[in-house]
Design an enzyme around this catalytic site. Structure first.
Site, PDB file in Angstrom:
ATOM      1  N   CYS A   1       0.864  -1.181   0.000  1.00 37.43           N
ATOM      2  CA  CYS A   1       0.000   0.000   0.000  1.00 37.43           C
ATOM      3  C   CYS A   1       0.899   1.228   0.000  1.00 37.43           C
ATOM      4  O   CYS A   1       2.109   1.112  -0.209  1.00 37.43           O
ATOM      5  CB  CYS A   1      -0.984  -0.008   1.175  1.00 37.43           C
ATOM      6  SG  CYS A   1      -0.224   0.171   2.810  1.00 37.43           S
TER       7      CYS A   1
ATOM      8  N   ASP B   1      -7.727   3.456   1.722  1.00 35.38           N
ATOM      9  CA  ASP B   1      -6.841   3.793   2.833  1.00 35.38           C
ATOM     10  C   ASP B   1      -7.670   4.272   4.022  1.00 35.38           C
ATOM     11  O   ASP B   1      -8.399   5.261   3.905  1.00 35.38           O
ATOM     12  CB  ASP B   1      -5.874   4.898   2.379  1.00 35.38           C
ATOM     13  CG  ASP B   1      -4.743   5.109   3.358  1.00 35.38           C
ATOM     14  OD1 ASP B   1      -4.825   4.611   4.510  1.00 35.38           O
ATOM     15  OD2 ASP B   1      -3.762   5.778   2.984  1.00 35.38           O
TER      16      ASP B   1
ATOM     17  N   ASN C   1       2.556   1.421   4.094  1.00 36.14           N
ATOM     18  CA  ASN C   1       2.907   0.167   4.753  1.00 36.14           C
ATOM     19  C   ASN C   1       2.696   0.238   6.278  1.00 36.14           C
ATOM     20  O   ASN C   1       3.384  -0.417   7.037  1.00 36.14           O
ATOM     21  CB  ASN C   1       4.361  -0.236   4.424  1.00 36.14           C
ATOM     22  CG  ASN C   1       4.727  -1.677   4.799  1.00 36.14           C
ATOM     23  OD1 ASN C   1       5.877  -1.972   5.110  1.00 36.14           O
ATOM     24  ND2 ASN C   1       3.761  -2.579   4.784  1.00 36.14           N
TER      25      ASN C   1
ATOM     26  N   CYS D   1      -0.973   0.741   7.366  1.00 34.74           N
ATOM     27  CA  CYS D   1      -2.394   0.437   7.564  1.00 34.74           C
ATOM     28  C   CYS D   1      -2.820  -0.834   6.817  1.00 34.74           C
ATOM     29  O   CYS D   1      -2.923  -1.906   7.392  1.00 34.74           O
ATOM     30  CB  CYS D   1      -3.276   1.607   7.146  1.00 34.74           C
ATOM     31  SG  CYS D   1      -3.022   3.117   8.114  1.00 34.74           S
ATOM     32  N   ARG D   2      -3.017  -0.687   5.504  1.00 37.13           N
ATOM     33  CA  ARG D   2      -3.626  -1.780   4.748  1.00 37.13           C
ATOM     34  C   ARG D   2      -2.702  -2.965   4.540  1.00 37.13           C
ATOM     35  O   ARG D   2      -3.096  -4.111   4.799  1.00 37.13           O
ATOM     36  CB  ARG D   2      -4.104  -1.257   3.383  1.00 37.13           C
ATOM     37  CG  ARG D   2      -5.241  -0.270   3.499  1.00 37.13           C
ATOM     38  CD  ARG D   2      -5.511   0.448   2.192  1.00 37.13           C
ATOM     39  NE  ARG D   2      -4.420   1.368   1.856  1.00 37.13           N
ATOM     40  CZ  ARG D   2      -4.357   2.064   0.728  1.00 37.13           C
ATOM     41  NH1 ARG D   2      -5.305   1.933  -0.178  1.00 37.13           N
ATOM     42  NH2 ARG D   2      -3.349   2.889   0.502  1.00 37.13           N
ATOM     43  N   SER D   3      -1.484  -2.733   4.050  1.00 37.32           N
ATOM     44  CA  SER D   3      -0.639  -3.891   3.711  1.00 37.32           C
ATOM     45  C   SER D   3      -0.189  -4.715   4.924  1.00 37.32           C
ATOM     46  O   SER D   3      -0.155  -5.933   4.831  1.00 37.32           O
ATOM     47  CB  SER D   3       0.533  -3.491   2.807  1.00 37.32           C
ATOM     48  OG  SER D   3       1.322  -2.485   3.391  1.00 37.32           O
TER      49      SER D   3
END
Length: 158
Positions: free
Chosen positions: A13, A130, A16, A18-20
């Site tokens: 993301c 995000d 690196n 939050c999402r990934s």
């Protein structure tokens, strides 16, 4: 590190944090529960250099704790080597996808399949937004999307 002939996936993301790392943690737990984690190299990274060295966002950590998913990661940026050493690079949105495509062109004979993680979503929500500027419910939504997508991705690779 898993041996030769192993499978590998890098979740990406923007920052690196939050999402990934959520996707990485979810996938690692699924692979562990399925008894196949030793066949996989699993990591996550950022397209940007904004958060290098940071821990995952505390809201994401709280969300993972709530779901009993262990998460520990230090943010890093995608490297040229990643395009050679990972089989799959799964990202979260169109801007990640275009940035990874641009970066991959600079790596001769890159091996990685670069795809949206959301392309595996049975509910067909291709973009994982995000949650950084959102609230706990946005992190929960990312978690649920990652669960659906990682499950389908794991099944397609087993």
């Amino acid at each position: 590190m898993a041996g030769a002939g192993s499978k590998s996936v890098l979740f990406v993301c923007l920052g690196n944090i939050c999402r990934s790392p959520i996707a990485e943690a979810v996938f690692r737990k699924m692979a562990t529960d399925a008894g196949v984690v030793d066949q996989w190299r699993i990591d996550s990274a950022a397209t940007s250099n904004y958060e290098i060295g940071s821990s995952p966002d505390h809201r994401g950590q709280a969300c993972m704790k709530k779901h009993n998913v262990p998460m520990s990661h230090v943010a890093r940026q995608v490297t040229n080597d990643d395009f050679m050493s990972f089989e799959y690079i799964l990202c979260m949105d169109e801007s990640n996808l275009s940035e990874l495509g641009r970066r991959a062109k600079q790596v001769k004979n890159h091996q990685a399949k670069i795809e949206l993680l959301g392309s595996y979503d049975p509910q067909n929500q291709r973009i994982i937004k995000d949650p950084y500027y959102g609230g706990d419910e946005d992190f929960e939504k990312v978690y649920q999307q990652c669960v659906r997508c990682c499950k389908a991705f794991l099944e397609s690779n087993s």
